[in-house]
Design an enzyme around this catalytic site. Structure first.
Site, short mmCIF file in Angstrom:
data_model
loop_
_atom_site.label_atom_id
_atom_site.label_comp_id
_atom_site.label_asym_id
_atom_site.label_seq_id
_atom_site.Cartn_x
_atom_site.Cartn_y
_atom_site.Cartn_z
NE ARG A 234 -3.13 -2.30 2.92
CZ ARG A 234 -3.37 -2.67 4.16
NH1 ARG A 234 -3.36 -1.76 5.13
NH2 ARG A 234 -3.61 -3.92 4.45
CG ASP A 276 9.39 -10.73 3.01
OD1 ASP A 276 8.55 -11.53 3.46
OD2 ASP A 276 10.50 -10.54 3.55
CB CYS A 277 10.64 -5.87 5.66
SG CYS A 277 11.83 -4.78 6.38
CD GLU A 376 -3.31 -7.89 16.04
OE1 GLU A 376 -2.38 -8.58 15.57
OE2 GLU A 376 -4.01 -7.13 15.37
P1 ADP Z 1 0.95 -9.26 8.73
O1 ADP Z 1 0.64 -7.79 8.71
O2 ADP Z 1 0.63 -9.95 7.45
O3 ADP Z 1 0.48 -9.96 9.99
P2 ADP Z 1 3.60 -9.55 9.91
O4 ADP Z 1 3.30 -8.76 11.14
O5 ADP Z 1 3.85 -11.00 10.05
O6 ADP Z 1 2.55 -9.30 8.75
O7 ADP Z 1 4.90 -8.86 9.23
C1 ADP Z 1 5.41 -9.29 8.00
C2 ADP Z 1 6.64 -8.46 7.68
O8 ADP Z 1 7.63 -8.69 8.70
C3 ADP Z 1 7.27 -8.84 6.35
O9 ADP Z 1 7.62 -7.67 5.64
C4 ADP Z 1 8.52 -9.57 6.80
O10 ADP Z 1 9.56 -9.48 5.86
C5 ADP Z 1 8.87 -8.81 8.06
N1 ADP Z 1 9.86 -9.57 8.84
C6 ADP Z 1 9.70 -10.73 9.50
N2 ADP Z 1 10.91 -11.14 10.03
C7 ADP Z 1 11.83 -10.20 9.67
C8 ADP Z 1 13.23 -10.03 9.89
N3 ADP Z 1 13.93 -10.91 10.59
N4 ADP Z 1 13.83 -8.94 9.38
C9 ADP Z 1 13.13 -8.03 8.67
N5 ADP Z 1 11.82 -8.12 8.42
C10 ADP Z 1 11.17 -9.19 8.92
#
Ligand code: ADP
Length: 389
Positions: A234, A276-277, A376
């Site tokens: 977004r 994906d971060c 949550e």
């Molecule tokens: P949602 O909003 O779908 O519940 P999450 O809270 O699980 O999503 O967050 C997903 C994001 O967290 C993704 O962008 C993922 O790449 C990032 N993420 C998870 N682990 C790591 C990490 N070790 N380093 C950087 N980003 C991370």
């Protein structure tokens, strides 16, 4: 034990939680609903199992959950059901026991959240059919922001129009912001009523909230979850004047423009690589220009929002990072705190590196910056237990 159900547009998450201890006896996720590879996965202390879902819809996902509860001998121990509901509109400022009237009001909010509330309603009605003897509770994403002051929740539109068409900034992720704010108060050992907090929920969706004395006084998401921060797919804030322009030059109707801003923008659109971060951090380290820019823009927008919330708060006791990115990305946290050094944040490098995969902690030696894991489902179970006992 409380059964927590979270019906998304194409997924159903659930958890069976002993609300007194927080222990999760069974959790699971039905995903890709509506597609040929719809699948449900169950996780418990004894292991993990998956099965395909036929038919591939919400109803069959909930039926599969109920069957699994019976197999695991948990069905008879469920005392109440808590449902996550995305939009409570102007009706709900707190979690509510679901009555016919409450369900009608949730249905009335379907126009405000056309992707989510219909799935939430379906989740409620199907589980009421399976568990008619139990009380069901709705916990709203918007409720925490319901009492934001008018000057923060209104758009600068004709007031009569806002009133007549329920146009306001509703805010989302309320359950998460509420959970981490309460947790921060616990960790700081001060009552919430004495604390000024900013919580940054950074997942695929992302929002930041200013919390004064336990009350949300401003938040970055608005009428829909599109406003505010740069997110996975977004755009967050854009000039409203851009929308008709994009429609014209790309020959898109309103749905096309909305889709572009919701599904093809954000980190994905900027990087032209991924939403994906984690993947972007790796690519940026390998020199990918788009990935570097996407992360830079993400951090800049986030830092600007955080700083702007000093206006409603006056002073800040603690910043909170949560959500998948907030809980795990030491890179993003470091960048943001660096840009906010004028607010007296001083990064504690080693604490920042160790706060990953569920490890909470304060990562700043100046103004506090807490990494807190959101939960949550736990909060939904607590509200449900409280309203049904
Ligand atoms: P949602 O909003 O779908 O519940 P999450 O809270 O699980 O999503 O967050 C997903 C994001 O967290 C993704 O962008 C993922 O790449 C990032 N993420 C998870 N682990 C790591 C990490 N070790 N380093 C950087 N980003 C991370």
């Amino acid at each position: 034990m409380i059964l927590v159900i979270n019906c998304g547009s194409s997924s159903v998450k659930f958890a069976v939680i002993a609300h007194e201890t927080g222990e999760q006896h069974l959790t699971g996720l039905a995903e890709k609903l509506g597609s040929a590879d719809a699948l449900i996965t169950f996780k418990s202390a004894t292991g993990k199992s998956s099965l395909p879902l036929v038919p591939n819809n919400h109803e069959s996902a909930i039926n599969a959950v109920i069957t699994e509860l019976k197999v695991a001998n948990l069905f008879d121990h469920i005392t109440a059901v808590g449902h996550r509901v995305v939009h409570g509109g102007a009706f709900f400022h707190e979690s509510s026991l679901i009555t016919a009237d409450v369900l009608d009001k949730i249905r009335a909010c379907e126009t405000l959240a056309p992707l989510h509330n219909p799935a939430n309603v379906l989740g409620i009605t199907v589980s009421q059919q399976h568990l008619p003897q139990l009380k069901h509770v709705a916990v709203f994403d918007t409720a925490f922001h319901h009492d934001m002051p008018e000057h923060a929740h209104l758009y600068a539109l004709p007031r009569a129009l806002s009133r007549e068409h329920q146009v306001r900034r509703y805010g989302f992720h309320g359950t998460s912001h509420r959970f981490v704010a309460a947790k921060a108060a616990e960790l700081i050992s001060k009552p919430q009523s004495e604390l000024n907090l900013i919580s940054a929920h950074l997942g695929n969706g992302a929002s930041v909230t200013a919390i004064k004395g336990g009350i949300s006084v401003d938040t970055s998401m608005g009428f829909t979850p599109l406003e505010g921060l740069i997110m996975g797919t977004r755009s967050g804030d854009v000039d409203a004047g851009l929308l008709p322009y994009l429609g014209q030059v790309l020959n898109l109707d309103n749905t096309g423009v909305t889709d572009l801003l919701n599904k093809k923008s954000g980190l994905l659109g900027i990087s032209d690589l991924s939403n994906d971060c984690r993947e972007l951090e790796q690519a940026a380290a390998d020199g990918h220009v788009g990935a570097k820019l996407a992360l830079e823009m993400f951090c800049y927008r986030l830092a600007k929002y955080i700083a702007s919330y000093l206006v409603p708060l006056g002073h800040l006791d603690a910043l909170i990072f949560t959500g998948g990115i907030g809980e795990n990305s030491s890179f993003i946290r470091a960048q943001v705190l660096k840009q906010l050094s004028f607010l007296s944040f001083t990064l504690n490098e080693s604490a920042n590196q160790s706060c990953v995969r569920g490890q909470a902690g304060n990562i700043s030696t100046g103004t506090a910056a807490w990494v807190i894991n959101t939960d949550e489902e736990w909060l939904i179970a607590q509200d449900t237990a409280q309203l049904t006992s």
